[in-house]
Each structure stands twice: as C-alpha cells, then as structure tokens.
Design a protein around this motif. Structure first.
Motif, PDB file in Angstrom:
ATOM      1  N   SER A 106     -17.797  34.974  22.176  1.00  0.00           N
ATOM      2  CA  SER A 106     -18.989  34.140  22.369  1.00  0.00           C
ATOM      3  C   SER A 106     -18.948  32.898  21.494  1.00  0.00           C
ATOM      4  O   SER A 106     -19.294  31.796  21.938  1.00  0.00           O
ATOM      5  CB  SER A 106     -20.248  34.953  22.065  1.00  0.00           C
ATOM      6  N   MET A 583     -17.321  32.111  39.258  1.00  0.00           N
ATOM      7  CA  MET A 583     -18.226  31.495  38.292  1.00  0.00           C
ATOM      8  C   MET A 583     -18.058  29.976  38.267  1.00  0.00           C
ATOM      9  O   MET A 583     -19.035  29.239  38.092  1.00  0.00           O
ATOM     10  CB  MET A 583     -17.971  32.079  36.902  1.00  0.00           C
ATOM     11  N   TYR A 590     -20.255  24.336  33.786  1.00  0.00           N
ATOM     12  CA  TYR A 590     -20.273  25.216  32.620  1.00  0.00           C
ATOM     13  C   TYR A 590     -18.985  26.049  32.619  1.00  0.00           C
ATOM     14  O   TYR A 590     -18.964  27.201  33.039  1.00  0.00           O
ATOM     15  CB  TYR A 590     -21.504  26.121  32.644  1.00  0.00           C
ATOM     16  N   LEU A 593     -18.877  29.456  30.705  1.00  0.00           N
ATOM     17  CA  LEU A 593     -19.965  30.396  30.959  1.00  0.00           C
ATOM     18  C   LEU A 593     -19.465  31.832  31.109  1.00  0.00           C
ATOM     19  O   LEU A 593     -20.103  32.771  30.626  1.00  0.00           O
ATOM     20  CB  LEU A 593     -20.736  29.977  32.215  1.00  0.00           C
ATOM     21  N   THR A 594     -18.314  32.017  31.771  1.00  0.00           N
ATOM     22  CA  THR A 594     -17.793  33.375  31.964  1.00  0.00           C
ATOM     23  C   THR A 594     -17.541  34.060  30.636  1.00  0.00           C
ATOM     24  O   THR A 594     -17.952  35.211  30.414  1.00  0.00           O
ATOM     25  CB  THR A 594     -16.491  33.333  32.783  1.00  0.00           C
ATOM     26  N   THR A 595     -16.859  33.358  29.724  1.00  0.00           N
ATOM     27  CA  THR A 595     -16.555  33.954  28.421  1.00  0.00           C
ATOM     28  C   THR A 595     -17.828  34.238  27.635  1.00  0.00           C
ATOM     29  O   THR A 595     -17.947  35.274  26.970  1.00  0.00           O
ATOM     30  CB  THR A 595     -15.642  33.020  27.614  1.00  0.00           C
ATOM     31  N   ILE A 596     -18.790  33.324  27.703  1.00  0.00           N
ATOM     32  CA  ILE A 596     -20.051  33.532  26.981  1.00  0.00           C
ATOM     33  C   ILE A 596     -20.791  34.750  27.532  1.00  0.00           C
ATOM     34  O   ILE A 596     -21.320  35.579  26.775  1.00  0.00           O
ATOM     35  CB  ILE A 596     -20.927  32.272  27.057  1.00  0.00           C
ATOM     36  N   LEU A 597     -20.827  34.898  28.856  1.00  0.00           N
ATOM     37  CA  LEU A 597     -21.503  36.045  29.451  1.00  0.00           C
ATOM     38  C   LEU A 597     -20.816  37.351  29.061  1.00  0.00           C
ATOM     39  O   LEU A 597     -21.478  38.354  28.780  1.00  0.00           O
ATOM     40  CB  LEU A 597     -21.542  35.895  30.978  1.00  0.00           C
ATOM     41  N   ILE A 598     -19.468  37.340  29.043  1.00  0.00           N
ATOM     42  CA  ILE A 598     -18.736  38.528  28.614  1.00  0.00           C
ATOM     43  C   ILE A 598     -19.102  38.870  27.176  1.00  0.00           C
ATOM     44  O   ILE A 598     -19.366  40.028  26.835  1.00  0.00           O
ATOM     45  CB  ILE A 598     -17.219  38.303  28.751  1.00  0.00           C
ATOM     46  N   LEU A 600     -21.830  37.987  25.405  1.00  0.00           N
ATOM     47  CA  LEU A 600     -23.218  38.398  25.236  1.00  0.00           C
ATOM     48  C   LEU A 600     -23.455  39.812  25.742  1.00  0.00           C
ATOM     49  O   LEU A 600     -24.218  40.587  25.139  1.00  0.00           O
ATOM     50  CB  LEU A 600     -24.143  37.411  25.958  1.00  0.00           C
ATOM     51  N   ASN A 601     -22.817  40.182  26.851  1.00  0.00           N
ATOM     52  CA  ASN A 601     -22.959  41.548  27.343  1.00  0.00           C
ATOM     53  C   ASN A 601     -22.267  42.539  26.413  1.00  0.00           C
ATOM     54  O   ASN A 601     -22.740  43.659  26.231  1.00  0.00           O
ATOM     55  CB  ASN A 601     -22.376  41.664  28.758  1.00  0.00           C
TER      56      ASN A 601
END
Length: 731
Positions: A106, A583, A590, A593-598, A600-601
C-alpha cells in the motif's frame, strides 16, 4: 592503504544506516512479536515526505526533520498499532507477516501515486562540502553524523529495553501477555510506544540513506533486506549484536563495491554479486542459526481452514473456467484479449502457493522466482514451441525448489520467509543479470541480454498461435492444475501437509518424516510455478527479468492471501485481478489502484485469515452442488445466453447480464431449497448464517428442545435448569 581506509569509513557509514534500520526492526519484533516487512517502506515514505517539505515546499531542514521525526513518524507508528497491529493478537505468524506485507504494498503504491515516478528527485547529503580528515582520508560530515546517530540509537535502545520499566514492560508483554497484565502492565501502552519509536527510526534511516540512492520507491523499500541480515545476526533480540552485524554488512558491501570491479578474472560475472552481498550474509546467518525446535499446536483466536473439496465441485469449477474462457475469448476485443492471455500464467503461479503456503504453512516468498526459472527453461529448451519445454521447466524447478527447501529443514516461520526472500532478491539482482558464459561446448545466456523470446506451443490437430486459441489453452492448463491441487488436498500427501502445518512435533511423534514431506512440497510447488512461468512467457511471447522481481511476487502472494490460500477459486481471482486489464479499463487514471486495493484488503486479514473467496463466497455455492437439477438448469441458461450471442440475437452486455442472472439464480434457488429442508425440521424457513446443510446432514435428526435438555440433565445427574435459575434468583 588510503584506499582501504576510504572504503572502511564509507562502509562504517553504510553500516550505521543499516544499524538504525535494524535497530527499529528489532525493537518492534522484540516488544510486539511482529516482524515488520513494511519497515523499509516506512523509511521510504519518510524520505519522500522530507523531499516534499524541504525541496518541494521550501521548508527549512531542521523544521522538516522535526515535523517528520517528532510528529508524523511517531504518530503514524502509534496509529498502526492502534488500528492494525493490536488486532493481530492471537493470529498466526503467517497472518502477521502478510499484514505487514500488505502495508508495504500500500505504501509503495501510494508513493507512486502521489509523486510522479517519471520525475527525478535528489536529496543532497547533510553538511555537503564539509569534510574532516581521519588518517589522511577526507571523511564527509554526513558519514560522521550517520555513525554518531547509529551509535546513539544503539545505546538508547539498549538502555530503553534493559534499564527502564517501560522497556521491561515491552519485553514482558511479548513473553507472556497474560502474566504481564496480572502484574499491572498495560500492553497497549508499551506496544504503541514500540511502534512509534520503531517508525521514527525507520524514518531516520530512510532520510539518511536517500542521498546515497536515487529517490525511488523500490530501492529504498528493499534496503530493508540488507537490514534483515543485521537483525538476524542479532537473532532479532540482541541490539549489540545487531549493531555489530550492521557494521559487518556495511563494510562487506563497500569493500565489494571498491575491489570487485578491479578483479581481472570474472569481474563481469561478479559485478552483480556486489548488490547481493548483504543477501548472502543474511543467508549465511540464517544457516548458522541454531536449528529450531519442532513446534506443537498453538491455539489462536482465528482458525485457518483448508476445506476438503469434493470431486464433483472441483470438476464443475474446472469446466466453468474453460467455458468461461471460451466466452471471454469470443467477446473480448483483440487488445483486451491479448492483455488477458497472461492471466493463466499468473493463475498457475498462484495455484503453486496453495500446497506450500496454504496446506503446509511454509512461508515462501520466492514463488515468482521459480516461475522465472521455468520461463528460462522453456525459452532455452522449448523455444521452438515444443511442449517438452514445460516438462523441462517443471523438472528443473522441482530440483531448484528442493535445494531451496534445504534451509527449510532447519528453519521455520519468519526465518524461512527471510531465507526465501534472500533467494528471490539474489535472483533479481545477480543471476538474472549475468552476461553469457561458456562451459565446455555449451554457451549460457540466461536472459539473452535482457529479454527471453517464446514460440507458442505446438499441439496436435490444433493451432494455438492466435490469442483466442492460446487464451483457451491457458484456461485448460489452469483447470488441469487446479484438479492436481485438489488431488493433493484429498490424498494422503495433503493430510501430511495439513498435519505438518498444525503440529510438526505431533507429526514427528507419529513417525511422519516431516523433512521429506517439506522437500516434497517445495519441489511440487516449484514445479507448478515453473509451468506457470512457461505459460506466461508463451502468452506475452517475450519476458524480461523485471517481470519476475521479488516485489511483483509479493503482489501475487498477497492477492492469494486475500482471496483464500486454500482455494483454487482464490487463484482464479488473483489471475483476473493481476493478469487482466480489468482495473485499468475501469479506472484508467489510477494506475496503482490494484496494488492499493490489495494492500488495504490485506491489512484487514487479521479478522479473516481464510480469505474473502474461501470464507464468504464459497459457502453460498455449496448448496448448489447438492441439487444437480438446479445446476443443470442454470448451466443451460448460461449456454443459451452464449448461443444467442454467437447467433447475433443479443449483444455482449445482454449476454453478460443473462449469465449473471443465471449464476445468481443457481445460488439463490439452491439456498432456498436448503432453507426449506431446515424449515421442515425447525419450523423456520430461514437458513442460519454459515449453515450450508440441514441438521440431518450434520448428523442431527431434529433440533434440540428444552425437553431434550431436561432429559440430558437427568441422565447426567444434574439439577434441572429451572431449579438452578431459581436458586440463582434466590441468591
């Protein structure tokens, strides 16, 4: 002699930076029991923030440092503890490690999002131009400052942990949290202080090392790998030994930089070795550690479950994957289809993690490196399109996997994760980048100067040269390997792996050869990953070494952890998320965004270590497998929607909507029938949350009633519940 002194002084300065980083890492591990993989990313973020305050906004140096080191960094560390880390109490070591990896991903993605990676940024050393002479050698003030800060940090941490009540409380909380609470300790306060101080030290190291490196996220983040070696030399506990280890690594690193390029023999091949000197020290330090004792079963508040999949359900999944690939191949536009062909390579690599990490609980961080080795084997030995290239890849990777597993025979937990990380970084920085060499009559050129080229495979009776055919071929290979993983789980080997994960000590007591089992699962997993690398290469037709870097492997592992490390469905989810332009098409502005979502989850992993797919989506589909008629009707609707699309009766969007309605209908109807069964027994038409089978399927002929409870009380000689309640009221 002057040259030697120059490298010695610069090496001590480098070692000082490693000492500061490793000191913060050791502090958080010693006081909280969590090995923070995001420690380097925290320092990297601090370095970028310092650049923004001082160079971007023109703040004075001292003010910028004060804001970062005294306010922002400690506050960030305290918030990490309050929001994330304290919730990991009672979870497995693997879960704790993956949460810190999620924070790392993240933070790197956030930096790439906030600061344009295409813009060059530099931080000048402190006291630039000022030097002091030591034995005739001009030593920059910045190096002297670094050494002084490192020494003060080492002394300060040692005093904190051994001579203060707060430090003793920190260590006591890790040794026995319950006993520390009984003696009046408040675990939240020492934990928060440890994370605040550790984050501040990471920020100090990041700002000090930034002038020596380009201000780039990955080099600064992976600097932590060098600090790992120092922390391991101190066995993650001894601060004096950690400090000594950091100085040794710094000296070895700078001596290598100064002297290796001057060697006449083999200098071209050893140039890359310079970058892996700290990694080699880490690997040697891990091998010299005392062999860990076999671990018994440890209770935790969260239970990781590896469900035993059924053959009918697994067959339905495999058929659905292939049929879905056929539909996607017929409907995606050529650009998106080409961009999606690599998803099956990622999916097979993700599948390779299930037996090793999911079933056996071995924390391996080098699966993508095995895929890189497989791609090399296919390119060199099957570059003409022969399927034997995949066989060679599987065999070679199995051998390499067994060799890498040798440290696993004596290491476990975080130490094994560090050993596999060291292997992956060594492959990235040295092996992949080696120039060609000749041994006898054979010439070796690992990445052919930077890029491997592939021919798509020759199959009998059918050509897969086109993207559409190769996409379906990749889906078939993925489906076959998903069935292999299911066979492992259902067989004797899978039972051994689960037993090894749960309690190696019990396995040894029962006569199970845990060492042979570990070697076998590493070899099997590496072979699957090697095939995945070959499929990936055939999809893109060419690959570079950067596609198999350690950091990229962390993204795949993290996606699998989020989806479910025990589920082939999790591998499919990871393949779609990381191997398709989904994505990018949805959010073109963005990129990160994929890496950030990974990330954060993954941060929320402590609450659900079984993953999103396995724990939430899978149970909703279990009832459908008990009603073949419902499955057949829903499948017929899916086929009908696809046929209508092929006949140009409906468009793509109408087909997708119809398929979605059919799939939702299968689940809803099956759950409704299941709830009806439960209603006949309980009088309720609602299927309880989490129940996928009626009571008679669970061995219960009918639900327990108050009369049954009273009868059981009489049989056991217990007073009736009403009498007990009345007595309590009377009391």
């Amino acid at each position: 002699m002057k040259e030697f002194l120059t490298f010695t002084i610069s090496g001590l300065a480098t070692g000082g930076i490693y000492a500061i980083t490793a000191g913060g890492l050791t502090l958080t591990y010693t006081t909280t029991g969590i090995f923070n993989f995001a420690h380097g990313a925290t320092g990297m973020f601090a370095a970028f923030t310092y650049w923004q305050l001082h160079y971007g906004w023109g703040w004075p140096v001292l003010l910028s440092l004060a804001v970062i080191l005294l306010i922002l960094a400690p506050l960030f560390g305290a918030l990490m503890h309050l929001v994330i880390m304290r919730r990991l109490e009672g979870t497995s070591q693997a879960t704790k490690l993956m949460v810190t990896v999620a924070i790392l991903l993240s933070m790197v993605a956030a930096v790439l999002w906030i600061w344009d990676p295409n813009k060059n940024r530099n931080i000048t050393p402190f006291f630039q131009g000022h030097v002091v002479k030591v034995l005739g050698v001009r030593v920059p003030y910045s190096d002297v400052t670094t050494l002084a800060v490192a020494l003060l940090v080492a002394i300060g941490l040692w005093i904190l942990l051994t001579r203060t009540r707060t430090g003793v409380a920190m260590r006591a909380t890790v040794d026995d949290r319950s006993l520390a609470v009984l003696n009046g300790s408040r675990p939240e306060v020492p934990g928060m202080m440890a994370w605040a101080i550790g984050t501040m030290l990471a920020a100090v190291a990041g700002i000090l090392v930034a002038p020596k490196l380009s201000l780039s996220p990955l080099p600064l983040t992976l600097l932590i790998v060098n600090a790992y070696a120092a922390a391991v030399i101190g066995r993650l506990r001894s601060l004096p030994m950690t400090f000594v280890g950091a100085l040794i690594i710094g000296l070895a690193n700078d001596y290598a930089i100064g002297y290796v390029p001057k060697w006449e023999a083999g200098a071209d091949y050893l140039t890359g070795f310079i970058a892996v000197v700290p990694v080699v020290v880490l690997f040697v330090a891990l091998l010299l550690l005392p062999q860990s004792q076999l671990r018994g079963h440890a209770a935790s508040r969260t239970r990781e479950i590896a469900r035993r999949p059924s053959w009918p359900g697994s067959a339905v999944f495999a058929v659905a994957v292939v049929f879905g690939a056929v539909i996607a191949a017929r409907t995606l536009d050529p650009i998106d289809l080409y961009g999606s062909t690599k998803m099956w390579g990622f999916g097979i690599i993700a599948l390779s993690m299930i037996p090793l990490v999911g079933y056996a609980g071995q924390l391996s961080l080098c699966q993508l490196s095995f895929a890189g080795i497989g791609a090399i084997a296919v390119s060199h030995w099957g570059g003409d399109g022969s399927l034997m290239g995949l066989v060679y890849a599987a065999v070679l990777c199995a051998v390499v996997g067994a060799v890498v597993a040798l440290p696993a025979l004596r290491l476990s937990g975080i130490y094994l994760a560090l050993a596999t990380a060291a292997f992956a970084v060594a492959m990235d920085r040295w092996i992949y980048l080696m120039p060609k060499w000749t041994w006898g009559d054979t010439t070796f050129n690992i990445f052919n100067g930077g890029t491997l080229h592939f021919e798509r495979y020759d199959l009998p009776f059918v050509s897969i040269e086109g993207d559409r055919a190769y996409f379906v071929f990749g889906a078939v290979v993925f489906a076959l390997f998903s069935l292999i993983v299911v066979a492992i789980r259902r067989g004797e080997f899978g039972k051994r792996l689960l037993a090894l994960k749960d309690s190696p000590a019990a396995c040894a007591t029962l006569g199970i050869n845990h060492k042979l089992t570990t070697l076998a699962v590493f070899a099997t997993s590496a072979a699957i990953a090697g095939v995945g690398g070959g499929i990936l290469g055939g999809a893109t037709r060419s690959v570079s070494a950067t596609q198999f870097e350690f950091f990229a492997g962390l993204s795949i592992l993290m996606a699998m952890v989020i989806a479910g490390l025990n589920s082939p469905g999790g591998a499919l989810f990871s393949a779609i998320l990381l191997g398709t332009p989904l994505m990018t098409n949805l959010f073109p502005d963005y990129v990160q965004l994929t890496t950030i979502l990974i990330g954060l989850n993954g941060i929320a992993l402590g609450r659900n270590p079984n993953g999103m797919i396995a724990a939430q989506l899978r149970p909703k589909w279990d009832p459908a497998l008990k009603y073949p008629a419902v499955m057949a009707a829903g499948s017929a609707l899916v086929v009908l929607a696809f046929a209508a699309r092929e006949a140009d009766l409906v468009g793509n969007y109408a087909m997708v909507i119809a398929i979605a309605v059919a799939l939702i209908g299968i689940s809803s109807v099956a759950r409704g029938l299941e709830a009806e069964k439960v209603g006949k027994l309980t009088g309720s038409s609602v299927l309880p949350e989490g129940m996928t089978a009626p009571p008679e399927h669970l061995g219960l002929s009918k639900p327990f009633t108050p009369a049954d409870i009273e009868a059981l009380d009489r049989t056991l000689g217990l007073p009736p519940l009403t009498a007990v309640s009345g007595g309590r009221h009377g009391a």
